[in-house]
Design a protein around this motif. Structure first.
Motif, mmCIF file in Angstrom:
data_model
loop_
_atom_site.group_PDB
_atom_site.id
_atom_site.type_symbol
_atom_site.label_atom_id
_atom_site.label_comp_id
_atom_site.label_asym_id
_atom_site.label_seq_id
_atom_site.Cartn_x
_atom_site.Cartn_y
_atom_site.Cartn_z
ATOM 1 N N LYS A 30 0.826 -1.202 0.000
ATOM 2 C CA LYS A 30 0.000 0.000 0.000
ATOM 3 C C LYS A 30 0.861 1.253 0.000
ATOM 4 N N CYS A 31 0.337 2.273 -0.754
ATOM 5 C CA CYS A 31 1.086 3.514 -0.940
ATOM 6 C C CYS A 31 1.106 4.324 0.348
ATOM 7 N N LYS A 32 2.265 4.678 0.825
ATOM 8 C CA LYS A 32 2.415 5.504 2.017
ATOM 9 C C LYS A 32 2.407 6.974 1.604
ATOM 10 N N SER A 33 1.191 7.500 1.365
ATOM 11 C CA SER A 33 1.085 8.863 0.847
ATOM 12 C C SER A 33 1.074 9.911 1.944
ATOM 13 N N GLY A 34 1.059 9.491 3.201
ATOM 14 C CA GLY A 34 0.972 10.450 4.292
ATOM 15 C C GLY A 34 -0.488 10.681 4.662
ATOM 16 N N PRO A 35 -0.769 11.337 5.789
ATOM 17 C CA PRO A 35 -2.155 11.580 6.216
ATOM 18 C C PRO A 35 -2.926 12.376 5.160
ATOM 19 N N VAL A 36 -4.122 11.904 4.812
ATOM 20 C CA VAL A 36 -4.991 12.572 3.831
ATOM 21 C C VAL A 36 -6.430 12.381 4.283
ATOM 22 N N ASP A 37 -7.253 13.452 4.161
ATOM 23 C CA ASP A 37 -8.698 13.354 4.364
ATOM 24 C C ASP A 37 -9.355 13.367 2.991
ATOM 25 N N LEU A 38 -9.933 12.227 2.586
ATOM 26 C CA LEU A 38 -10.485 12.036 1.232
ATOM 27 C C LEU A 38 -11.997 11.849 1.308
ATOM 28 N N VAL A 39 -12.740 12.608 0.468
ATOM 29 C CA VAL A 39 -14.197 12.445 0.377
ATOM 30 C C VAL A 39 -14.571 12.204 -1.080
ATOM 31 N N PHE A 40 -15.305 11.125 -1.333
ATOM 32 C CA PHE A 40 -15.868 10.849 -2.657
ATOM 33 C C PHE A 40 -17.240 11.513 -2.745
ATOM 34 N N LEU A 41 -17.471 12.293 -3.821
ATOM 35 C CA LEU A 41 -18.764 12.920 -4.088
ATOM 36 C C LEU A 41 -19.308 12.289 -5.368
ATOM 37 N N ILE A 42 -20.296 11.372 -5.241
ATOM 38 C CA ILE A 42 -20.747 10.581 -6.395
ATOM 39 C C ILE A 42 -22.140 11.015 -6.834
ATOM 40 N N ASP A 43 -22.307 11.121 -8.132
ATOM 41 C CA ASP A 43 -23.565 11.520 -8.772
ATOM 42 C C ASP A 43 -24.483 10.298 -8.865
ATOM 43 N N SER A 44 -25.661 10.371 -8.193
ATOM 44 C CA SER A 44 -26.625 9.265 -8.290
ATOM 45 C C SER A 44 -27.931 9.754 -8.889
ATOM 46 N N SER A 45 -27.836 10.694 -9.880
ATOM 47 C CA SER A 45 -29.033 11.186 -10.542
ATOM 48 C C SER A 45 -29.670 10.069 -11.361
ATOM 49 N N ARG A 46 -30.888 10.339 -11.816
ATOM 50 C CA ARG A 46 -31.645 9.298 -12.521
ATOM 51 C C ARG A 46 -30.988 8.870 -13.827
ATOM 52 N N SER A 47 -30.075 9.718 -14.380
ATOM 53 C CA SER A 47 -29.420 9.356 -15.643
ATOM 54 C C SER A 47 -28.335 8.297 -15.450
ATOM 55 N N VAL A 48 -27.877 8.084 -14.178
ATOM 56 C CA VAL A 48 -26.876 7.051 -13.903
ATOM 57 C C VAL A 48 -27.598 5.707 -13.835
ATOM 58 N N VAL A 78 -17.886 9.281 2.184
ATOM 59 C CA VAL A 78 -18.623 9.125 0.921
ATOM 60 C C VAL A 78 -19.923 9.918 1.025
ATOM 61 N N VAL A 79 -20.171 10.775 0.011
ATOM 62 C CA VAL A 79 -21.399 11.570 -0.083
ATOM 63 C C VAL A 79 -21.995 11.330 -1.465
ATOM 64 N N GLN A 80 -23.295 11.036 -1.534
ATOM 65 C CA GLN A 80 -23.955 10.940 -2.840
ATOM 66 C C GLN A 80 -24.956 12.083 -2.967
ATOM 67 N N TYR A 81 -25.228 12.471 -4.225
ATOM 68 C CA TYR A 81 -26.135 13.590 -4.457
ATOM 69 C C TYR A 81 -26.923 13.391 -5.729
ATOM 70 N N SER A 82 -28.076 14.058 -5.778
ATOM 71 C CA SER A 82 -28.892 14.185 -7.002
ATOM 72 C C SER A 82 -29.579 15.537 -6.884
ATOM 73 N N SER A 83 -30.900 15.561 -6.598
ATOM 74 C CA SER A 83 -31.556 16.833 -6.291
ATOM 75 C C SER A 83 -31.349 17.205 -4.826
ATOM 76 N N GLN A 84 -30.864 16.240 -4.035
ATOM 77 C CA GLN A 84 -30.536 16.481 -2.645
ATOM 78 C C GLN A 84 -29.187 15.841 -2.348
ATOM 79 N N VAL A 85 -28.683 16.072 -1.151
ATOM 80 C CA VAL A 85 -27.368 15.559 -0.762
ATOM 81 C C VAL A 85 -27.547 14.626 0.433
ATOM 82 N N ARG A 86 -26.900 13.446 0.357
ATOM 83 C CA ARG A 86 -26.987 12.501 1.461
ATOM 84 C C ARG A 86 -25.593 12.016 1.841
#
Length: 664
Positions: A30-48, A78-86
């Motif tokens: 595993k890559c030792k990249s140092g401390p990182v705070d990572l958030v994925f923002l994924i699109d879950s609109s009806r077109s997906v 992890v955060v998903q969004y469409s017309s709202q954010v969850r």
């Protein structure tokens, strides 16, 4: 700079894992990249599509398998969004890989719109906050995966997020918009923006960077503190500055070289500094000579460098004033001129209409129905009933500058304003759908409620007469009161004033579905179809729907519901017309300003005159005494109306005969 390189290494690792089919790395790899705070923002609109969402789910899990996850190393949210954010889980929720994988597999797509700007604001204000696990002095990295064009503005909020130190990577797939991706991502765009045609083509990215991942050098693997540039050396590093800057005594920070401030220039008047360089300029009213150092005074009027629209008056080197020709006055900008409009300034003696004919010139005119007198200033009323083809079926009544038609007693003026009929305002089941989205704003929502009460004032409300139900919608739908709840106009109006504003989105299609399936059900007070009580739906909105309206707008009209559409402000005319019943022009209303909706309420006609019934069916015995009396009274009324009409026609014939005799 070292932190940036470490972050680039980390994100490149993400892209490689997401885009290759290679086996997962073991714990020792595993890559030792140092401390990182990572958030994925994924699109879950009806077109997906479902299989595409599964690809994004696998993408995140594959990345997690390569990270050194832990409370003191890499934290992931992890955060998903469409017309709202969850928020699916925050940076502080899970510290173990298996718990994160389980949470990702349990994500249920929202399948609505694409409010990317709303999601980025949540990312900035909530996801990267101390309360959600964000650590001070630890890099913040966001990876946005989307397949469509945002339905809201993203540029401003993305800029604000980047200014707060969030490094944004924008990954676009299929229908994603490159302009929107560039507006979201951090610079340089070639390192932070990715776009492919299909989800299964993402592997095209990242492979070229594989050999550069997690390279070992002190610039990228340590807190070197260089402000501009870090250069690795065997076992150490040195800091450098960009051109025009000098390294400070601490050997890490840089200061701009200001030649102007240090007096190292030969400008005669103004020195303009840039790091390590300068240019010369001149004061107002002077121009830079060819030597680009000395200055000479100029006549701005003669050289045309004044900006005066009409007349430039020279006042000295570099000084001038502007004036205007006769009949014009100087504007507040002291350069442009406006014609003097005597009509607009009220400097005329026209009785009704002043027509501007040019600077200082006007003529008088009159309103419709009036004629200009010989003095060319005052106006006289025209007898419109005798001078125009008014078309009144029964009688024309002259008014100042206009006329109106009236009907005999017992008959009502029809919608054309000319003919007479016996159709009254029928008993109806009326359901109003009002837009409570965020764009309406609280003060305008109060005007909407007044609009509803104006409509109620025009109705004959009772349990056996007209029934009224109210539904409010935004991102969801809420029945404020059904058709069966109130049976007086006073009770309905009081309930309307107590309605609370919902805010959020604009799901008009969802509201139409609710109206069709619930509001006009007998359970909520709609009368059975066999009673022939017309059903009327009125939709009030101020913007574009965030979901599809076509299906339920069509089904509502097919179900026999007469649909009215009222739009304000940014409402979309095509959507309003699609909602409205035929003929559309009689069922569709629009105004640009909320303050004008009271006019719509005054003009709105909810009269429905079914041939079968005017209310619930009631069969009377024709031989009953009271019904014979009623029939006799109705017959006498009809005879009286015919007598009045004959008298009116006789008077009109006598008037025409007198006109013919006067012409002889």
């Amino acid at each position: 700079m070292g932190n940036l390189r470490a972050l680039s290494c980390f994100i490149l690792l993400i892209l490689v894992v997401f885009t290759t089919a290679r086996p997962k790395s073991g714990p020792d790899q595993k890559c030792k990249s140092g401390p990182v705070d990572l958030v994925f923002l994924i699109d879950s609109s009806r077109s997906v599509r479902p299989h595409e969402f599964e690809t994004m789910r696998k993408f995140m899990i594959d990345i997690l398998n390569t990270l050194d996850i832990g409370p003191d190393s890499t934290r992931v949210g992890v955060v998903q969004y469409s017309s709202q954010v969850r928020n699916e889980f925050s940076l502080k929720t899970h510290s173990k890989l298996e718990n994160m994988v389980k949470a990702i597999n349990e994500i249920v797509p929202l399948a609505q719109g694409t409010m990317t700007g709303l999601a980025i604001r949540y990312l900035m204000n909530e996801a990267f906050s101390p309360g959600q696990g964000d650590r001070p002095k630890v890099p913040n990295v966001a990876v946005i995966v989307t397949d469509g064009r945002p339905q809201d503005r993203v540029a401003e909020v993305a800029t604000e997020a980047r200014e707060k130190g969030i490094e944004i990577y924008a990954v676009g797939v299929a229908r994603a918009d490159m302009t929107s991706l560039r507006a979201m991502a951090s610079p340089p765009f070639e390192d932070h923006v990715f776009l492919v045609e299909r989800f299964d083509l993402i592997h095209q990215f990242g492979l070229q960077f594989q050999d550069k991942l997690c390279g070992i050098d002190l610039c990228s693997e340590s807190e070197h503190g260089c402000e501009h540039l870090c250069e690795s050396t065997p076992g150490s590093y040195i800091c450098h500055c960009l051109p025009g800057y000098r390294l400070n005594a601490d050997g890490k920070t840089c200061s701009a070289i200001d030649l102007c401030a240090e007096g190292k220039h030969d400008c005669q008047q103004i020195c303009i500094s840039s790091p390590g360089s300068f240019t010369c300029d001149c004061n107002r009213g002077h121009q830079l000579n060819d030597d680009e150092k000395t200055c000479s005074p100029i006549d701005l009027c003669t050289e045309g460098k004044h900006g005066c629209e009409q007349v430039c008056v020279y006042m000295g080197p570099g000084v001038f004033t502007c004036e205007c020709n006769e009949g014009y006055r100087l504007n507040e900008d002291e350069k442009t001129c406006s014609p003097i409009d005597l009509c607009a300034e009220g400097k005329h003696d026209c009785e009704q209409v002043c027509v501007n004919m040019g600077p200082g010139i006007f003529t008088c005119d009159c309103n419709k129905g009036y004629r200009l007198n010989e003095d060319e200033k005052s106006c006289s009323d025209m007898d419109m009933c005798n001078t125009v083809k008014h078309g009144c079926e029964y009688q024309c009544v002259n008014t100042p500058g206009s006329y109106h038609c009236i009907c005999p007693e017992g008959q009502l003026l029809q919608e054309d304003g000319k003919t007479c009929g016996t159709c009254k305002s029928s008993n109806i089941d009326l359901v109003l759908l009002i837009d409570g989205s965020k764009s309406v704003r609280p003060q305008n929502f109060e005007l909407v409620k007044k609009f509803v009460n104006q409509v109620v004032d025009s109705l004959d409300v009772s349990a056996r007469g007209t029934r009224v139900g109210l539904v409010q919608y935004s991102s969801r739908v809420r029945t404020e009161f059904p058709l069966s709840m109130y049976h007086t106009a006073e009770d309905i109006k009081a309930a309307v004033l107590k309605v609370d504003y919902m805010e959020k989105g604009t799901m008009t299609g969802l509201a139409l579905k609710h109206m069709l399936e619930n509001s006009f059900s007998e359970a909520e007070g709609a009368r059975p179809a066999s009673h022939n009580i017309p059903r009327v739906g009125l939709v009030f909105t101020d913007g574009r729907s965030q979901d599809d309206i076509s299906e339920y707008a069509k089904k509502a009209k097919e179900a026999g519901i007469t649909m009215y559409a009222v739009g304000v402000g940014k409402a979309v005319e095509d959507e309003l017309r699609e909602i409205a019943s035929d003929p559309v022009e009689k069922h569709f209303y629009y105004t640009t300003d909320f303050s004008a909706i009271n006019t719509i309420a005054e003009n709105l006609k909810l009269n429905v005159c079914p041939a079968e019934s005017q209310g619930e069916v009631e069969v009377k015995d024709p031989c009953a005494c009271e019904n014979l009396v009623e029939f006799q009274q109705a017959t006498m009324n009809s005879l009286d109306q015919l007598t009045q009409k004959l008298a009116s026609m006789a008077a009109r014939l006598e008037q025409l005969e007198n006109q013919l005799l006067s012409r002889k």
